[in-house]
Design an enzyme around this catalytic site. Structure first.
Site, mmCIF file in Angstrom:
data_model
loop_
_atom_site.group_PDB
_atom_site.id
_atom_site.type_symbol
_atom_site.label_atom_id
_atom_site.label_comp_id
_atom_site.label_asym_id
_atom_site.label_seq_id
_atom_site.Cartn_x
_atom_site.Cartn_y
_atom_site.Cartn_z
ATOM 1 N N GLY A 96 6.298 19.785 17.716
ATOM 2 C CA GLY A 96 7.398 19.563 16.787
ATOM 3 C C GLY A 96 6.880 19.297 15.396
ATOM 4 O O GLY A 96 5.679 19.262 15.142
ATOM 5 N N GLY A 98 8.426 18.385 11.001
ATOM 6 C CA GLY A 98 9.523 18.290 10.052
ATOM 7 C C GLY A 98 8.995 17.960 8.681
ATOM 8 O O GLY A 98 7.822 18.206 8.371
ATOM 9 N N GLY A 99 9.865 17.364 7.863
ATOM 10 C CA GLY A 99 9.492 17.075 6.490
ATOM 11 C C GLY A 99 8.397 16.041 6.365
ATOM 12 O O GLY A 99 7.704 15.983 5.349
ATOM 13 N N GLY A 101 5.864 15.496 8.760
ATOM 14 C CA GLY A 101 4.609 15.769 9.428
ATOM 15 C C GLY A 101 4.745 16.649 10.655
ATOM 16 O O GLY A 101 5.829 17.118 10.992
ATOM 17 N N THR A 102 3.594 16.868 11.306
ATOM 18 C CA THR A 102 3.529 17.675 12.529
ATOM 19 C C THR A 102 3.243 16.760 13.705
ATOM 20 O O THR A 102 2.459 15.822 13.602
ATOM 21 C CB THR A 102 2.411 18.735 12.409
ATOM 22 O OG1 THR A 102 2.632 19.518 11.239
ATOM 23 C CG2 THR A 102 2.387 19.638 13.624
ATOM 24 N N VAL A 103 3.871 17.048 14.855
ATOM 25 C CA VAL A 103 3.686 16.221 16.050
ATOM 26 C C VAL A 103 2.901 17.012 17.095
ATOM 27 O O VAL A 103 3.212 18.173 17.373
ATOM 28 C CB VAL A 103 5.035 15.772 16.636
ATOM 29 C CG1 VAL A 103 4.820 14.897 17.869
ATOM 30 C CG2 VAL A 103 5.848 15.016 15.592
ATOM 31 N N LYS A 117 1.617 11.953 15.554
ATOM 32 C CA LYS A 117 2.265 12.463 14.354
ATOM 33 C C LYS A 117 1.280 12.464 13.193
ATOM 34 O O LYS A 117 0.743 11.431 12.816
ATOM 35 C CB LYS A 117 3.478 11.609 13.999
ATOM 36 C CG LYS A 117 4.211 12.087 12.761
ATOM 37 C CD LYS A 117 5.412 11.193 12.502
ATOM 38 C CE LYS A 117 6.047 11.539 11.185
ATOM 39 N NZ LYS A 117 7.179 10.643 10.862
ATOM 40 N N ASP A 213 17.186 8.652 8.351
ATOM 41 C CA ASP A 213 17.201 10.072 8.733
ATOM 42 C C ASP A 213 17.712 10.225 10.163
ATOM 43 O O ASP A 213 17.099 10.896 10.993
ATOM 44 C CB ASP A 213 15.803 10.674 8.587
ATOM 45 C CG ASP A 213 15.827 12.205 8.558
ATOM 46 O OD1 ASP A 213 16.916 12.776 8.312
ATOM 47 O OD2 ASP A 213 14.780 12.831 8.777
#
Length: 391
Positions: A96, A98-99, A101-103, A117, A213
């Site tokens: 996964g 998003g704005g 970072g990457t998981v 993360k 968020d």
């Protein structure tokens, strides 16, 4: 001639010895050069890790958690450990992003499966806030909030390590293709659990936290479909008073509080608005960020208009009309109160939590009454007027 031959033989042997000696010397020099190069590279890597650790306020983190030795011991995880856990952050391990970072999915040396993360934050001010966030989240313990297991400060961008939640996001389960999705009972329970988590963040921790968020893709579900609020990359500490704080606007279009968007003033009621959008999403199975009517109305505005006109069934998911009963209308009214444009007119998350809990209790009582009535009817069929069982 014989003397000459002996001389030449001795000379050739001497030359061969020199050649062999030179070759061995060159090999030794080459090995030494490789060793020194590796040593220098390892030293540079070690110094860089130390620099990043200091830059990321490692000592501050230790100081913040020093009152809880057990937290201090488990919070710091080395980069080597995380690289091994993710096969050097291989792309195939990405689960996964998003704005913020990457998981990555990883397996630690103790065989614990984790989500790692890798943040995109690099500004020092943001890193300082990240450290404070870590210090608070490390002490948060709620069954409906993803548990923070530790962090790594040896990289330019800090890494967070969370428990791994295996069953995807609420967004995925809601918007899966097909006529049916999660049952209404499950949707109501997930909404209640999420409300509990947010009420806990706003009211029950020593320093209240505004998530900032809240959206269906940040609500994870485990194998038992229990909700877990995740992704605190945008979260901020709530001020002691209720006036809010001014921040750079951050969030996700469709879920973002219009009051916060236009004024930059962030309060707990901003989370309430976002949660209200999730309620609308649970009721309609529409995507808040892409829904648009022919008149240009977004999901929230259209939902409120239809509710006001008494035509809410036009936008509701047919599945919940069939499964939900009277509580669908009550949740619709609650959702409308959460997405009120005037922030001060919205309920608190604690009030929302109590309202949803009340609905669940009423639903359980109704189920018990129905079960009792059915049981009574069955008994009545096998008893005569005097209450004696008939053969």
């Amino acid at each position: 001639m014989e003397v000459t031959a002996i001389y030449l033989h001795t000379l050739s042997g001497f030359s061969a010895g020199i050649g062999l000696g030179s070759g061995a010397g060159l090999i030794l020099l080459l090995l030494a050069a490789i060793f020194v190069t590796k040593k220098i590279r390892h030293r540079r890597i070690r110094k860089l890790k130390q620099k990043f650790f200091s830059q990321n306020r490692g000592q501050l983190l230790h100081q913040l958690v020093s009152q809880r030795a057990d937290i201090a011991e488990r919070m710091i995880i080395t980069l080597d450990e995380l690289e091994k856990a993710t096969n050097n952050f291989d792309k195939s391990r990405e689960i996964g992003g998003g704005g913020h970072g990457t998981v990555y999915k990883g397996i630690l040396s103790d065989l614990q499966v984790v989500a790692i993360k890798k943040s995109k934050i690099t500004v020092q001010k943001e890193i300082d806030e990240f450290i404070n966030e870590v210090a608070i989240l490390s002490q948060i313990n709620h069954r409906n909030i993803v548990k923070l297991l530790g962090c790594c400060l040896e990289t330019e961008v800090p890494l967070l390590v969370y428990e791994f939640i295996s069953n995807g996001t609420l967004f995925y389960h809601l918007h899966v293709e097909g006529p049916t999705s999660i049952t209404w009972d499950s949707r109501l329970r997930i909404a209640t659990e999420t409300a509990k988590a947010l009420a806990y963040l706003h009211w029950s921790v020593s320093i209240p936290v505004i998530h900032r968020d809240i959206k269906s893709s940040n609500i994870l579900l485990d194998d038992a479909m229990t909700s877990k609020v995740s992704d605190f990359g945008a979260s901020r500490y709530a001020p002691v008073d209720s006036t809010g704080l001014t921040t750079k606007v951050q969030g996700t279009i469709g879920y973002l509080d219009p009051s916060y968007f236009y004024t930059g003033r962030l309060t707990e009621r901003s989370d309430v608005f976002s949660f209200g959008v999730i309620l609308v999403e649970l009721l309609t199975r529409k995507k808040p960020f892409s829904y648009l009517t022919s008149d240009g109305e977004g999901l929230v505005a259209h939902f409120v208009s239809l509710l006001r006109e008494g035509n809410i069934s036009q936008i509701l998911d047919p599945q919940i009309i069939e499964e939900g009963g009277k509580e669908v209308q009550e949740v619709s009214v609650l959702a409308a109160s959460c997405i009120n444009l005037r922030a001060e007119d919205r309920p608190t998350m604690r009030e929302v939590e109590h309202a949803l809990e009340g609905l669940q209790v009423s639903k359980k009582k109704g189920s018990m009454v129905m079960s009792f009535k059915k049981g009574y009817m069955v008994r009545d069929e096998f008893e005569d007027d005097d209450g004696v069982a008939m053969n």
